[in-house]
Design a protein around this motif. Structure first.
Motif, PDB file in Angstrom:
ATOM      1  N   SER A 128       0.856  -1.182   0.000  1.00 46.55           N
ATOM      2  CA  SER A 128       0.000   0.000   0.000  1.00 46.55           C
ATOM      3  C   SER A 128       0.887   1.226   0.000  1.00 46.55           C
ATOM      4  CB  SER A 128      -0.929   0.008   1.215  1.00 46.55           C
ATOM      5  OG  SER A 128      -0.188   0.050   2.423  1.00 46.55           O
ATOM      6  N   GLY A 129       0.290   2.378  -0.291  1.00 45.74           N
ATOM      7  CA  GLY A 129       1.021   3.631  -0.205  1.00 45.74           C
ATOM      8  C   GLY A 129       1.426   4.239  -1.526  1.00 45.74           C
ATOM      9  N   GLY A 130       1.126   3.567  -2.627  1.00 48.32           N
ATOM     10  CA  GLY A 130       1.474   4.136  -3.909  1.00 48.32           C
ATOM     11  C   GLY A 130       0.607   5.336  -4.246  1.00 48.32           C
ATOM     12  N   GLY A 131       0.974   6.026  -5.316  1.00 47.74           N
ATOM     13  CA  GLY A 131       0.187   7.174  -5.736  1.00 47.74           C
ATOM     14  C   GLY A 131       0.938   8.034  -6.726  1.00 47.74           C
ATOM     15  N   LEU A 132       0.422   9.237  -6.920  1.00 48.65           N
ATOM     16  CA  LEU A 132       0.999  10.202  -7.852  1.00 48.65           C
ATOM     17  C   LEU A 132       1.711  11.280  -7.055  1.00 48.65           C
ATOM     18  CD1 LEU A 132       1.267  11.485 -10.683  1.00 48.65           C
ATOM     19  CD2 LEU A 132      -0.952  12.582 -10.273  1.00 48.65           C
ATOM     20  N   VAL A 133       2.943  11.572  -7.431  1.00 51.97           N
ATOM     21  CA  VAL A 133       3.735  12.577  -6.733  1.00 51.97           C
ATOM     22  C   VAL A 133       4.577  13.341  -7.751  1.00 51.97           C
ATOM     23  CG1 VAL A 133       5.644  10.981  -6.276  1.00 51.97           C
ATOM     24  CG2 VAL A 133       5.281  12.936  -4.763  1.00 51.97           C
ATOM     25  N   GLN A 134       4.878  14.567  -7.450  1.00 52.37           N
ATOM     26  CA  GLN A 134       5.732  15.356  -8.329  1.00 52.37           C
ATOM     27  C   GLN A 134       7.195  14.992  -8.119  1.00 52.37           C
ATOM     28  OE1 GLN A 134       4.769  19.515  -7.605  1.00 52.37           O
ATOM     29  NE2 GLN A 134       3.275  19.496  -9.277  1.00 52.37           N
ATOM     30  N   ALA A 135       7.977  15.215  -9.123  1.00 52.12           N
ATOM     31  CA  ALA A 135       9.414  14.968  -9.020  1.00 52.12           C
ATOM     32  C   ALA A 135       9.985  15.751  -7.840  1.00 52.12           C
ATOM     33  CB  ALA A 135      10.118  15.357 -10.311  1.00 52.12           C
ATOM     34  N   GLY A 136      10.853  15.077  -7.093  1.00 50.12           N
ATOM     35  CA  GLY A 136      11.420  15.680  -5.890  1.00 50.12           C
ATOM     36  C   GLY A 136      10.645  15.370  -4.632  1.00 50.12           C
ATOM     37  N   GLY A 137       9.468  14.830  -4.790  1.00 51.20           N
ATOM     38  CA  GLY A 137       8.627  14.503  -3.649  1.00 51.20           C
ATOM     39  C   GLY A 137       8.974  13.169  -3.020  1.00 51.20           C
ATOM     40  N   SER A 138       8.151  12.777  -2.053  1.00 51.56           N
ATOM     41  CA  SER A 138       8.399  11.552  -1.297  1.00 51.56           C
ATOM     42  C   SER A 138       7.131  10.710  -1.193  1.00 51.56           C
ATOM     43  CB  SER A 138       8.879  11.877   0.127  1.00 51.56           C
ATOM     44  OG  SER A 138      10.087  12.577   0.117  1.00 51.56           O
ATOM     45  N   LEU A 139       7.323   9.416  -1.067  1.00 50.18           N
ATOM     46  CA  LEU A 139       6.246   8.475  -0.784  1.00 50.18           C
ATOM     47  C   LEU A 139       6.803   7.403   0.138  1.00 50.18           C
ATOM     48  CD1 LEU A 139       4.458   7.718  -4.203  1.00 50.18           C
ATOM     49  CD2 LEU A 139       3.446   8.845  -2.208  1.00 50.18           C
ATOM     50  N   ARG A 140       5.939   6.817   0.948  1.00 50.48           N
ATOM     51  CA  ARG A 140       6.341   5.661   1.737  1.00 50.48           C
ATOM     52  C   ARG A 140       5.401   4.504   1.415  1.00 50.48           C
ATOM     53  NH1 ARG A 140       6.460   4.835   8.301  1.00 50.48           N
ATOM     54  NH2 ARG A 140       4.206   4.701   7.965  1.00 50.48           N
ATOM     55  N   LEU A 141       5.996   3.445   0.921  1.00 45.06           N
ATOM     56  CA  LEU A 141       5.240   2.223   0.655  1.00 45.06           C
ATOM     57  C   LEU A 141       5.300   1.315   1.873  1.00 45.06           C
ATOM     58  CD1 LEU A 141       6.409   1.381  -2.984  1.00 45.06           C
ATOM     59  CD2 LEU A 141       4.586   2.918  -2.230  1.00 45.06           C
ATOM     60  N   SER A 142       4.214   0.603   2.076  1.00 44.34           N
ATOM     61  CA  SER A 142       4.149  -0.369   3.165  1.00 44.34           C
ATOM     62  C   SER A 142       3.905  -1.755   2.604  1.00 44.34           C
ATOM     63  CB  SER A 142       3.024  -0.018   4.142  1.00 44.34           C
ATOM     64  OG  SER A 142       3.231   1.250   4.723  1.00 44.34           O
ATOM     65  N   CYS A 143       4.491  -2.734   3.243  1.00 45.55           N
ATOM     66  CA  CYS A 143       4.267  -4.133   2.891  1.00 45.55           C
ATOM     67  C   CYS A 143       3.859  -4.839   4.175  1.00 45.55           C
ATOM     68  CB  CYS A 143       5.523  -4.749   2.308  1.00 45.55           C
ATOM     69  SG  CYS A 143       5.371  -6.515   1.960  1.00 45.55           S
ATOM     70  N   ALA A 144       2.580  -5.127   4.288  1.00 46.44           N
ATOM     71  CA  ALA A 144       2.057  -5.807   5.468  1.00 46.44           C
ATOM     72  C   ALA A 144       1.994  -7.302   5.185  1.00 46.44           C
ATOM     73  CB  ALA A 144       0.676  -5.280   5.815  1.00 46.44           C
ATOM     74  N   ALA A 145       2.389  -8.087   6.161  1.00 50.70           N
ATOM     75  CA  ALA A 145       2.428  -9.535   5.988  1.00 50.70           C
ATOM     76  C   ALA A 145       1.299 -10.180   6.758  1.00 50.70           C
ATOM     77  CB  ALA A 145       3.761 -10.096   6.446  1.00 50.70           C
ATOM     78  N   SER A 146       0.317 -10.679   6.050  1.00 52.64           N
ATOM     79  CA  SER A 146      -0.750 -11.421   6.705  1.00 52.64           C
ATOM     80  C   SER A 146      -0.283 -12.842   6.953  1.00 52.64           C
ATOM     81  CB  SER A 146      -2.012 -11.430   5.838  1.00 52.64           C
ATOM     82  OG  SER A 146      -1.765 -12.103   4.631  1.00 52.64           O
ATOM     83  N   GLY A 147      -0.829 -13.485   7.940  1.00 52.29           N
ATOM     84  CA  GLY A 147      -0.390 -14.832   8.263  1.00 52.29           C
ATOM     85  C   GLY A 147       0.671 -14.790   9.353  1.00 52.29           C
ATOM     86  N   ARG A 148       1.625 -15.634   9.271  1.00 49.62           N
ATOM     87  CA  ARG A 148       2.662 -15.692  10.283  1.00 49.62           C
ATOM     88  C   ARG A 148       3.532 -14.442  10.270  1.00 49.62           C
ATOM     89  NH1 ARG A 148       5.549 -21.320   9.343  1.00 49.62           N
ATOM     90  NH2 ARG A 148       6.716 -20.581  11.146  1.00 49.62           N
ATOM     91  N   THR A 149       4.187 -14.171  11.407  1.00 49.38           N
ATOM     92  CA  THR A 149       5.052 -13.008  11.497  1.00 49.38           C
ATOM     93  C   THR A 149       6.134 -13.053  10.441  1.00 49.38           C
ATOM     94  OG1 THR A 149       6.587 -11.798  12.902  1.00 49.38           O
ATOM     95  CG2 THR A 149       6.497 -14.185  13.190  1.00 49.38           C
ATOM     96  N   SER A 150       6.521 -11.904   9.958  1.00 49.56           N
ATOM     97  CA  SER A 150       7.512 -11.839   8.894  1.00 49.56           C
ATOM     98  C   SER A 150       8.926 -11.694   9.416  1.00 49.56           C
ATOM     99  CB  SER A 150       7.179 -10.649   7.986  1.00 49.56           C
ATOM    100  OG  SER A 150       7.298  -9.449   8.711  1.00 49.56           O
ATOM    101  N   SER A 151       9.151 -11.775  10.720  1.00 53.36           N
ATOM    102  CA  SER A 151      10.472 -11.482  11.271  1.00 53.36           C
ATOM    103  C   SER A 151      11.547 -12.437  10.772  1.00 53.36           C
ATOM    104  CB  SER A 151      10.423 -11.513  12.803  1.00 53.36           C
ATOM    105  OG  SER A 151      10.055 -12.806  13.253  1.00 53.36           O
TER     106      SER A 151
END
Length: 126
Positions: free
Chosen positions: A7-30
């Motif tokens: 999640s976290g994608g989108g449209l941004v202007q050059a020079g900007g910032s975004l943070r993507l997240s990757c959530a792990a359903s099921g067992r812990t991802s550690s």
């Protein structure tokens, strides 16, 4: 087994910032290595960043070094890709992938990851 969900994608202007997240359903991802790949239109999917098990070490593609970082939250169920100073050439679908059996030498290889998310679109306008 884990199921990554980006999640976290989108449209941004050059020079900007975004943070993507990757959530792990099921067992812990550690105990999983988690990587980010991206695929731009007409191009092959390429490695972007990876986090070794328990977040011990991170690895970045040369094209994003100094601009992107990847990290894991304290509960170790979500991995983040912080993208700063974005460029139009960063436009792509970004995928999160996970593996519990991967060797460190293969961390940049997409064929080494068994679990993949559905992808999230990142568009950087000039």
């Amino acid at each position: 087994q884990v199921q990554p969900v980006e999640s976290g994608g989108g449209l941004v202007q050059a020079g900007g910032s975004l943070r993507l997240s990757c959530a792990a359903s099921g067992r812990t991802s550690s105990n999983y290595a988690v990587a980010w790949f991206r695929q731009a239109p007409g191009k092959e999917r390429e490695f972007v960043a990876a986090l070794w098990r328990n977040g011990a070490n991170s690895y970045l593609a040369d094209s994003v070094k100094g601009r992107f970082t990847t990290s894991r939250d304290n509960a170790k169920t979500t991995v983040y890709l912080q993208m700063n100073s974005l460029k139009p050439e960063d436009t792509a679908v970004y995928y999160c992938a996970a593996s519990s059996t991967i060797k460190l030498s293969s961390i940049r290889s997409q064929g080494s990851y068994a679990y993949w998310g559905q992808g999230t679109q990142v568009t950087v306008s000039s």
